[in-house]
Every structure is written in C-alpha cells, then in structure tokens.
Design an enzyme around this catalytic site. Structure first.
Site, mmCIF file in Angstrom:
data_model
loop_
_atom_site.group_PDB
_atom_site.id
_atom_site.type_symbol
_atom_site.label_atom_id
_atom_site.label_comp_id
_atom_site.label_asym_id
_atom_site.label_seq_id
_atom_site.Cartn_x
_atom_site.Cartn_y
_atom_site.Cartn_z
ATOM 1 N N ASP A 154 0.861 -1.229 -0.014
ATOM 2 C CA ASP A 154 0.064 -0.061 -0.056
ATOM 3 C C ASP A 154 0.893 1.166 -0.049
ATOM 4 O O ASP A 154 1.956 1.372 0.692
ATOM 5 C CB ASP A 154 -0.777 -0.016 1.211
ATOM 6 C CG ASP A 154 -1.767 -1.231 1.170
ATOM 7 O OD1 ASP A 154 -2.108 -1.653 0.093
ATOM 8 O OD2 ASP A 154 -2.143 -1.781 2.423
ATOM 9 N N ASP A 174 1.113 7.948 8.294
ATOM 10 C CA ASP A 174 1.431 6.626 8.651
ATOM 11 C C ASP A 174 2.515 6.373 9.524
ATOM 12 O O ASP A 174 2.595 5.896 10.541
ATOM 13 C CB ASP A 174 1.342 5.766 7.351
ATOM 14 C CG ASP A 174 0.145 5.417 6.754
ATOM 15 O OD1 ASP A 174 0.000 4.293 6.046
ATOM 16 O OD2 ASP A 174 -0.901 6.278 6.920
ATOM 17 N N ASP A 231 -1.862 -1.577 13.488
ATOM 18 C CA ASP A 231 -1.990 -0.646 12.415
ATOM 19 C C ASP A 231 -2.138 0.581 12.787
ATOM 20 O O ASP A 231 -3.101 1.087 13.310
ATOM 21 C CB ASP A 231 -3.120 -1.011 11.653
ATOM 22 C CG ASP A 231 -3.375 -0.366 10.401
ATOM 23 O OD1 ASP A 231 -4.302 -0.447 9.636
ATOM 24 O OD2 ASP A 231 -2.501 0.561 10.067
ATOM 25 N N LEU A 264 -2.173 3.649 11.332
ATOM 26 C CA LEU A 264 -3.046 4.557 10.641
ATOM 27 C C LEU A 264 -3.999 3.667 9.531
ATOM 28 O O LEU A 264 -3.431 3.706 8.590
ATOM 29 C CB LEU A 264 -2.451 5.760 10.301
ATOM 30 C CG LEU A 264 -3.515 6.882 10.439
ATOM 31 C CD1 LEU A 264 -3.555 7.401 11.656
ATOM 32 C CD2 LEU A 264 -2.642 8.164 9.615
ATOM 33 N N ASP A 265 -4.966 3.322 9.850
ATOM 34 C CA ASP A 265 -5.747 2.385 9.135
ATOM 35 C C ASP A 265 -6.793 3.478 8.306
ATOM 36 O O ASP A 265 -7.290 4.409 8.763
ATOM 37 C CB ASP A 265 -6.711 1.281 10.087
ATOM 38 C CG ASP A 265 -7.658 0.593 9.199
ATOM 39 O OD1 ASP A 265 -7.131 -0.252 8.266
ATOM 40 O OD2 ASP A 265 -8.809 0.945 8.940
ATOM 41 N N GLU A 307 -5.296 -6.183 11.879
ATOM 42 C CA GLU A 307 -6.658 -5.631 11.582
ATOM 43 C C GLU A 307 -7.816 -6.490 12.093
ATOM 44 O O GLU A 307 -8.514 -6.197 12.866
ATOM 45 C CB GLU A 307 -6.616 -5.183 10.182
ATOM 46 C CG GLU A 307 -5.703 -4.142 9.730
ATOM 47 C CD GLU A 307 -5.786 -3.886 8.062
ATOM 48 O OE1 GLU A 307 -5.642 -4.791 7.679
ATOM 49 O OE2 GLU A 307 -5.473 -2.929 7.902
ATOM 50 N N GLU A 355 1.682 -2.553 10.715
ATOM 51 C CA GLU A 355 1.660 -2.735 9.401
ATOM 52 C C GLU A 355 2.797 -1.884 8.909
ATOM 53 O O GLU A 355 3.177 -2.350 7.575
ATOM 54 C CB GLU A 355 0.196 -1.983 9.180
ATOM 55 C CG GLU A 355 0.045 -1.805 7.607
ATOM 56 C CD GLU A 355 -1.403 -1.111 7.031
ATOM 57 O OE1 GLU A 355 -2.094 -1.635 7.890
ATOM 58 O OE2 GLU A 355 -1.153 -0.415 6.369
ATOM 59 N N GLU A 356 3.435 -0.768 9.491
ATOM 60 C CA GLU A 356 4.218 -0.012 8.694
ATOM 61 C C GLU A 356 5.749 -0.703 8.903
ATOM 62 O O GLU A 356 6.741 0.313 8.523
ATOM 63 C CB GLU A 356 4.266 1.357 9.301
ATOM 64 C CG GLU A 356 3.064 2.074 8.996
ATOM 65 C CD GLU A 356 2.385 1.911 7.663
ATOM 66 O OE1 GLU A 356 1.211 1.830 7.469
ATOM 67 O OE2 GLU A 356 3.274 1.997 6.769
HETATM 68 P P1 AHM Z 1 -10.585 -0.875 -0.618
HETATM 69 O O1 AHM Z 1 -9.978 0.558 -1.091
HETATM 70 O O2 AHM Z 1 -9.799 -2.052 -1.434
HETATM 71 O O3 AHM Z 1 -11.859 -0.750 -0.487
HETATM 72 O O4 AHM Z 1 -9.805 -1.048 0.704
HETATM 73 C C1 AHM Z 1 -10.313 -0.250 1.846
HETATM 74 C C2 AHM Z 1 -9.782 -0.847 3.088
HETATM 75 C C3 AHM Z 1 -10.470 -0.340 4.330
HETATM 76 O O5 AHM Z 1 -11.608 -1.116 4.842
HETATM 77 C C4 AHM Z 1 -9.234 -0.539 5.376
HETATM 78 O O6 AHM Z 1 -9.295 0.291 6.236
HETATM 79 C C5 AHM Z 1 -8.167 -0.316 4.438
HETATM 80 O O7 AHM Z 1 -8.470 -0.685 3.136
HETATM 81 C C6 AHM Z 1 -6.710 -0.677 4.761
HETATM 82 O O8 AHM Z 1 -5.823 0.188 4.109
HETATM 83 P P2 AHM Z 1 -4.680 0.402 5.043
HETATM 84 O O9 AHM Z 1 -4.614 0.081 6.606
HETATM 85 O O10 AHM Z 1 -3.513 -0.017 4.369
HETATM 86 O O11 AHM Z 1 -4.834 2.144 5.486
HETATM 87 MG MG MG Z 2 -4.941 -0.866 7.845
#
Ligand code: AHM
Ligand code: MG
Length: 335
Positions: free
Chosen positions: A64, A70, A116, A118-119, A275, A93-94
C-alpha cells in the site's frame, strides 16, 4: 454535572476489580491513550502541516502507498509504548518485521503489541476519518531471552486486549480486555479520554451493510447474491474505506462489514494479525460475530505470517448467520 470517568481512572479501577489484572497491561493501555492524543493532534491538522501526502511514494509491506501520517503515527505509537517499559516488542503494518523495544525494562517485559498505526490512510488527504488498531498479547518467549516471531503470530483467541481509536468528528478510543467493550471520547478542553459508552453491545441486526461494491463483478457468486439480497431489503450501503470507521458504525447501529476475496486480493486485503483479529475480538465481546468467507471463526485462524491477509465478514450476529446461508447455498468452495 455527571461524574467524569477518565480512561486512566477506568483502567486503574478495572485493575483493582479483577485480582488477575496486572498493572503491566494497565500501563500499556495508558501508553496507547497518550499516543492516541498525540496522533489525534496531528490528524486534526494534517491539512496544515507538511506531513500530508505520500511519503516520497514509498509503499509498506502490503504494497500500500504509505502516507507520511502513517509513519508519524507508527513512530509515536512506538515511542509511547516505550514509556511504561511493559511492552517488549511491536509488530506494525508499517514495519517489515517485528521490533524489540530497546530499554532495559522492556527486555524483560511480558507483553507485545500488534498494530495498524493509521488504518484507512487513503482517506487522509481528503479529510475523511482514519483510525488506529491495536492488539496486546502475552509474550511466549522466556523473559530473559530475545523475543521471537512466535511471540507475534498468535491466534486471536490469545489476545489479552484489543482496541481502536477513531479520529472522526470526535476522537473515540474503544477497547476490551475480554470483559466487555467500553468507549472513551476525547474531551479536548481537558485533554482526557472520558468514558462515553459503557459496556457497548452490538444490535443483533441492522439496516447497514458495508462493502466496496465497486468490486461487485469480481466477487464470488455468494457475495454477489448477498449484496443483491441487501439491496432487495433496502439496506443502506455505507462504505468509508476505513475499516475502523465502517466497523465502528456497525458496532453502534448494527449491520455487517465485508471484505471478501477479490482477484487483486485472493486471500482478502485486510491483515489478520493487526486488523481482523483485534476488530473481531471487540465485536465478539460486544455480542457480534466475525468469520471468513469460508465460515471459519476469525479469532481461531492460525497466524503464520505477520502481514498475512484474511477475508472477513463481521458485525451483527443475525446478519452474519444470514450471510452464512448464502455462503453455504452458493459457494463453490465449501462443497
Ligand atoms: P479498498 O480501498 O480496497 O476498499 O480497501 C479499503 C480498506 C479499508 O476498509 C481498510 O481500512 C483499508 O483498506 C486498509 O488500508 P490501510 O490499513 O493500508 O490504510
Ligand atoms: Mg490498515
């Protein structure tokens, strides 16, 4: 004026209430509370300071794109978790791999944290809510030795505590130590998280379903049939793209959140360790359910890798049971 119960006071009172409660866990929870206030301060002014936007285009271990906030949130969580000396290691996650905290006290500490920081970070630049997710485990390795991967790849059923912080219209910290779920809203005027939602219970059903319907044509048949069913029942689709925000709504108002497998993420996108498991512990503690699209209970899944992904269907128990019927009826995988 009703009595204000701060997070610190609630944690300490809970520690006294349960003879097996240890001061160590309380101190880790308080460290996380401090980190949440610091991250909240930066999230609330992300548009103004220079930490907005992509961090030079780097990506994290799940591929990502990493936003600067983050990294900031990750660094602050690590820094604050070093304060009490009660946490010996962190998986994030980072971070590509887990890290040991360097202090002398941390070396012999009995708990590890998965997080995580910053989700939903894709929402930062457009001022939409994001969150922090954390889980706390007892370490398995000997306290006089080095921490190992086995300390981290533990099942969700072994979580000692889990929680999240939602940086939204207000900032709320929700956590459980396995004895129910409580929510604390940050009062900026006194800089304290104050008990606002005691013993939270998820409604048995609800009018919301939360899924990225943009992937409709890429979902398996059972998912498409369930989405059609939700539409037929005039349920409301709410999808913010931030797991914490989407599940928080469902915890309060009832509903179901789904992140199934897609062609891009055949194992599901969301990460099991930091998560799915922590959010599943919270929802189960509030009376809800959390399963995979293969009907396995999330918390019982074997965790083999730190960044392992899983499919997830989580929320109100009656809606999960209904969803199971669609998986059993239409899934080619289960037969
Ligand atoms: P999407 O963009 O494929 O729908 O994914 C969204 C999902 C969220 O529900 C979740 O919070 C996020 O992807 C996780 O992303 P990250 O933790 O890398 O910010
Ligand atoms: Mg996340």
């Amino acid at each position: 004026m009703s009595k204000i119960t701060t997070l610190d006071e609630f944690i300490l009172t809970s520690e006294k209430k349960y003879s097996d409660a240890t001061g160590q866990l309380s101190r880790i929870l308080r460290d996380i509370g401090i980190a949440a206030k610091i991250v909240n301060r930066e999230v609330n002014k992300a548009g103004l300071s220079n930490i907005l936007g992509k961090d030079g285009g780097t990506t994290n271990n799940s591929g990502d794109e990493v936003q600067k906030l983050d990294i900031y949130a990750n660094e602050k969580m690590i820094e604050c978790l070093s304060y009490s000396g009660e946490c010996c290691g962190i998986a994030s996650e980072e971070l590509e791999n887990f890290i040991s905290l360097p202090s002398k006290e941390a070396k012999t500490a009995e708990y590890i944290v998965v997080m995580d920081p910053l989700d939903g970070s894709s929402n930062i630049d457009v001022n939409v809510s994001v969150g922090t997710i954390f889980g706390i485990y007892r370490r398995l390795s000997a306290v006089d030795g080095e921490i190992t991967k086995e300390d981290f790849v533990q099942k969700g059923t072994d979580l000692v505590a889990s929680g999240y912080v939602l940086y939204g219209t207000s900032t709320i910290l929700v956590y459980t130590t396995g004895r129910g779920v409580n929510g604390f809203t940050l009062d900026p005027s006194i800089g304290e998280f104050c008990l606002s939602h005691e013993n939270m219970r998820i409604p048995p059903s609800g009018n919301y379903y939360s899924i990225n319907q943009g992937y409709y044509l890429k979902f398996d048949l059972e998912m498409r049939r369930f989405i059609d069913h939700c539409s037929d029942k005039n349920l409301r689709l709410r999808y913010i793209g931030s797991m914490v925000s989407d599940i928080h709504r469902i915890l309060f108002q009832g509903g179901i959140y789904l992140y199934p497998n897609t062609r891009k993420y055949p194992q599901g996108k969301l990460r099991l360790l930091y998560e799915c498991n922590p959010m599943s512990m919270i929802v189960e503690q509030a009376g809800g359910k959390a399963i995979t699209t293969k009907l396995e209970r999330i918390l019982e899944l074997e965790v083999k890798e730190i960044h392992q992904r899983a499919t997830i269907v989580i929320g109100s128990p009656d809606m999960i049971d209904e969803m199971k019927l669609f998986i059993e009826k239409y899934s080619a995988v289960l037969v």
